[in-house]
Design an enzyme around this catalytic site. Structure first.
Site, PDB file in Angstrom:
ATOM      1  CB  SER A   1       7.510  -7.011   7.645  1.00  0.00           C
ATOM      2  OG  SER A   1       8.856  -6.768   7.995  1.00  0.00           O
TER       3      SER A   1
ATOM      4  CG  ASP B   1      10.786  -2.301   1.567  1.00  0.00           C
ATOM      5  OD1 ASP B   1      10.604  -2.220   0.337  1.00  0.00           O
ATOM      6  OD2 ASP B   1      10.045  -2.949   2.324  1.00  0.00           O
TER       7      ASP B   1
ATOM      8  CB  ILE C   1      -0.998   0.018   1.183  1.00  0.00           C
ATOM      9  CG1 ILE C   1      -0.318  -0.264   2.524  1.00  0.00           C
ATOM     10  CG2 ILE C   1      -2.106  -0.980   0.974  1.00  0.00           C
ATOM     11  CD1 ILE C   1       0.278   0.939   3.152  1.00  0.00           C
TER      12      ILE C   1
ATOM     13  CE  LYS D   1      10.545  -3.919   6.098  1.00  0.00           C
ATOM     14  NZ  LYS D   1       9.759  -3.429   4.955  1.00  0.00           N
TER      15      LYS D   1
END
Length: 227
Positions: free
Chosen positions: A119, A56, A14, A38
């Site tokens: 995640s 990412d 998204i 992350k």
């Protein structure tokens, strides 16, 4: 020791990383020491030498102008584009929460405002073997508040409200919600925002359009989302 904020999405793909990059960029362009971390990344693509590239983390590093070493940005990198718990099983490399917490603490110590990206959605399993660990377990252990990224389009009322209600059930603080892929003046998308706010009391704090290179949000308001 700096402050931190956790970014989750209402689902996969998204635009969570895209918006996260704009958040860190906003902080840094305001002269603030913004950082990124992350815990686990799946779906990494190998380079010509076979080294996995954590897309990412590299995206945020580039867009926000961090200039960080990749190993400081993400702890576990998997090639398989599946949930982290399954990628870990496939690669026989389970996620060690103590290692993640230590890496998070180091990242937080290096920056005044650390943005930690999750995640997938908040109920993403990180480990499912002799240990059962869901992403929200990690968020709760780290004592983080959560900013939710949602697609502005059809179906977002259901996914956003369910995410909000789950976070509340776990007593995890919610800092707000950002609409991605927003089309100004779109009746349905504006109603989506109104309905989510009316049903949950959680505010849509920013709107991101396709191709935006800056986050339209007051930087002092943004700072106050971190704790």
């Amino acid at each position: 020791m700096g402050k931190a904020l956790f970014i989750t999405g209402t689902g996969t793909d998204i635009g969570k990383t895209y918006v996260t990059a704009l958040i860190v960029k906003k902080l840094r362009e305001a002269g603030l020491d913004g950082g990124y971390y992350k815990a686990a990344l799946s779906g990494a693509i190998p380079d010509s030498a076979g080294k996995l590239l954590p897309g990412d983390a590299l995206c945020v590093n580039r867009v926000a102008g961090l200039g960080e070493q990749t190993e400081h940005l993400v702890t576990y990198v998997y090639r398989d584009a599946v949930s982290p718990h399954l990628a870990a099983k496939i690669n026989h490399l389970p996620i060690d929460l103590d290692r993640v917490k230590a890496d998070f603490a180091r990242a937080k110590a290096r920056h005044d405002y650390l943005t930690m990206e999750g995640s997938g959605g908040i109920i993403c399993p990180l480990r499912w073997d002799e240990q059962h660990v869901i992403l929200d377990d990690l968020v709760k252990d780290l004592g983080l508040g959560v900013l939710i990224i949602a697609d502005a389009g059809l179906g977002t009322i259901n996914s956003a409200v369910l995410t909000i209600e789950h976070l509340r059930a776990r007593d995890i603080p919610i800092r707000g919600l950002i609409f991605n892929k927003y089309v100004p003046g779109n009746l349905m998308q504006d109603d989506n925002a109104d309905m989510i706010e009316a049903m949950t009391g959680v505010k849509v704090v920013a709107y991101v359009k396709e191709g935006d290179t800056d986050l339209d949000i007051d930087v002092d308001f943004l700072k106050n989302l971190y704790a």
